[in-house]
Design a protein around this motif. Structure first.
Motif, mmCIF file in Angstrom:
data_model
loop_
_atom_site.group_PDB
_atom_site.id
_atom_site.type_symbol
_atom_site.label_atom_id
_atom_site.label_comp_id
_atom_site.label_asym_id
_atom_site.label_seq_id
_atom_site.Cartn_x
_atom_site.Cartn_y
_atom_site.Cartn_z
ATOM 1 N N GLN A 97 20.270 -4.037 39.300
ATOM 2 C CA GLN A 97 21.324 -4.155 38.294
ATOM 3 C C GLN A 97 22.379 -5.168 38.740
ATOM 4 O OE1 GLN A 97 22.543 0.045 37.805
ATOM 5 N NE2 GLN A 97 21.791 -0.133 35.717
ATOM 6 N N ILE A 109 28.619 -8.233 36.284
ATOM 7 C CA ILE A 109 29.084 -9.557 35.869
ATOM 8 C C ILE A 109 30.603 -9.596 35.997
ATOM 9 C CG2 ILE A 109 29.292 -11.158 33.930
ATOM 10 C CD1 ILE A 109 26.588 -10.209 32.957
ATOM 11 N N ALA A 113 27.441 -11.669 27.088
ATOM 12 C CA ALA A 113 26.817 -11.031 28.242
ATOM 13 C C ALA A 113 26.129 -9.732 27.845
ATOM 14 C CB ALA A 113 27.861 -10.774 29.330
ATOM 15 N N HIS A 156 22.931 -10.397 25.550
ATOM 16 C CA HIS A 156 21.787 -11.113 26.100
ATOM 17 C C HIS A 156 21.368 -10.661 27.501
ATOM 18 C CE1 HIS A 156 23.250 -14.088 22.997
ATOM 19 N NE2 HIS A 156 22.011 -13.840 22.640
ATOM 20 N N THR A 157 21.939 -9.554 27.958
ATOM 21 C CA THR A 157 21.501 -8.959 29.222
ATOM 22 C C THR A 157 20.861 -7.616 28.896
ATOM 23 O OG1 THR A 157 23.408 -9.968 30.338
ATOM 24 C CG2 THR A 157 22.189 -8.281 31.543
ATOM 25 N N LEU A 167 19.652 -3.499 32.986
ATOM 26 C CA LEU A 167 19.980 -4.389 34.096
ATOM 27 C C LEU A 167 21.482 -4.635 34.234
ATOM 28 C CD1 LEU A 167 17.200 -7.119 33.680
ATOM 29 C CD2 LEU A 167 17.139 -5.005 35.028
ATOM 30 N N LEU A 168 22.255 -4.293 33.206
ATOM 31 C CA LEU A 168 23.692 -4.578 33.219
ATOM 32 C C LEU A 168 24.460 -3.351 33.699
ATOM 33 C CD1 LEU A 168 26.004 -6.494 32.655
ATOM 34 C CD2 LEU A 168 25.981 -5.748 30.257
ATOM 35 N N PHE A 228 25.936 -16.704 27.197
ATOM 36 C CA PHE A 228 24.625 -16.523 27.808
ATOM 37 C C PHE A 228 23.523 -16.652 26.757
ATOM 38 C CE2 PHE A 228 27.641 -14.304 30.434
ATOM 39 C CZ PHE A 228 27.208 -14.514 31.738
ATOM 40 N N TRP A 274 18.246 -14.854 30.422
ATOM 41 C CA TRP A 274 18.904 -15.504 31.565
ATOM 42 C C TRP A 274 18.841 -14.625 32.819
ATOM 43 C CZ3 TRP A 274 22.928 -14.058 34.746
ATOM 44 C CH2 TRP A 274 23.592 -12.870 34.392
ATOM 45 N N ALA A 275 18.903 -13.297 32.649
ATOM 46 C CA ALA A 275 19.098 -12.399 33.787
ATOM 47 C C ALA A 275 17.829 -12.132 34.581
ATOM 48 C CB ALA A 275 19.679 -11.069 33.299
ATOM 49 N N GLU A 276 16.703 -11.979 33.907
ATOM 50 C CA GLU A 276 15.478 -11.557 34.589
ATOM 51 C C GLU A 276 15.042 -12.514 35.699
ATOM 52 O OE1 GLU A 276 15.044 -9.927 30.324
ATOM 53 O OE2 GLU A 276 16.060 -11.560 31.386
#
Length: 361
Positions: free
Chosen positions: A153, A156, A175, A178-179, A183-184, A251, A255-257
């Motif tokens: 995780q 941000i 954020a 799109h996260t 995971l956020l 974002f 983007w995060a993965e």
């Protein structure tokens, strides 16, 4: 407050309904949900009859549909929070798709003062939705990559001082939108002793109601500067990974993965997400080509061409190794960042972290 009470009542009633639905399937009535432009019914009795054939998954699917309906109802209630701030939510409106946004001649006159104050068209920003869509410039292969479900995780961290409220909130909305939710871990807003009134109670009340428990606000009691403000955000973070960003970003999906996957493979990596540009006058999203970061002879960080071996591989989805970094956007394992001493709190020279963190890593 009345709107918040309605939301709470709706939450309680729907949670009771969900519990009753799971425990007393035989007594539940059909649920009507919306899918696209048509409506369809969910019949719990039919699910009981087919339980042996479909197993517990049919119950879970029905509960998820009920929760999806609940989420939609709550979202419509919360969607009105931005109106009291003179801001807009939703995926349409000016600047949709990252296209240039425009003002009328009358609005252009009103925009001059705020533009000079912030260095970008903050008046126009208020006319652009907090949820606007932007183009996905990732290479095709990047969109096809698959990632595991056990990624770490991320917390941000946004740093700001006297930033326009609409720009900060668009960063937050972007954020969240799109996260992937699993995971956020949280979003931390570090206010480096701003003077603007809208960044005090109005900001805090909005994020507490709109994203309860997800967004934290950290207030510096005096102006600490960018580096020490980042450290305060790091101290407040609880995620396994920390991402540091300026509070004027948007974002894109996916983007995060890849970022979290690279850190999961090696906790000693510092990842710099690819950055495009948002034009200050009209908020158009401008694509930047892939690049690395290097130094000029004066030790200023600058964009440079990726190394030859990256070009020779012929795969634009591959990461680019780079000797330098820019401080406005980087992601690092939280504990590893502490192990290497964070950033020097005495480093008040603009761009100093570009050299320091690159050498440490």
């Amino acid at each position: 407050m009345a709107s918040l009470r309605r939301v709470k009542v709706l939450l309680v009633l729907n949670l009771i309904a969900v519990a009753g639905f799971v425990l007393f399937l035989a007594k539940c009535r059909p649920i009507t949900t919306k899918s696209g432009d048509s409506y369809h019914d969910i019949h719990p009795r039919a699910e009981v009859a087919n339980l042996t054939a479909h197993g517990i998954s049919s119950i879970q699917d029905a509960v998820l549909k009920r929760l999806s309906l609940l989420e939609d109802i709550v979202y419509r209630q919360l969607n009105g929070l931005s109106k009291s701030l003179g801001l807009i939510e939703g995926y349409g409106g000016r600047g949709k798709g990252g296209l240039p946004a425009t003002l009328s001649p009358e609005e252009e006159e009103k925009a001059k003062g705020p533009h000079e104050k912030y260095g970008y068209n903050s008046y126009l920003s208020e006319k652009i939705s907090l949820d606007r869509s932007i183009p996905d410039y990732r290479p095709t292969k990047c969109k096809e990559l698959k990632y595991g479900k056990d990624l770490p995780q991320i917390s941000i961290i946004f740093i700001f001082v006297n930033e326009a409220l609409s720009v900060i909130l668009r960063s937050v909305h972007s954020a969240v939108n799109h996260t992937p939710a699993p995971l956020l871990k949280e979003i931390i807003l570090v206010d480096d002793n701003s003077d603007e009134e809208e960044l005090k109670a109005p900001l805090e009340e909005y994020v507490n109601k709109r994203y309860p428990g997800l967004v934290k606000v950290v207030r510096n009691q005096k102006r600490e500067g960018l580096i020490r403000a980042r450290i305060e955000g790091w101290k407040a973070a609880t995620g396994q990974v920390t991402g540091f960003f300026d509070a004027h970003v948007e974002f894109t999906a996916g983007w995060a993965e890849p970022v979290l996957s690279r850190i999961q493979e090696n906790r000693k990596r510092v990842i710099l997400p690819s950055i495009d540009n948002i034009k200050q006058d009209n908020f158009e999203v401008q694509r930047y080509e892939n690049s690395a970061h290097g130094y000029s002879w004066e030790l200023w960080c600058m964009y440079i061409s990726p190394p030859k071996d990256w070009w020779d591989a012929g795969d634009p989805s591959l990461p680019i190794r780079t000797p330098a970094m820019i401080g406005c956007s980087f992601v690092v394992n939280r504990k590893f960042f502490g192990e290497i001493g964070l950033l020097d709190p005495g480093m008040d020279v603009y761009g100093g972290e570009n050299i320091e963190l690159g050498i440490k890593v």
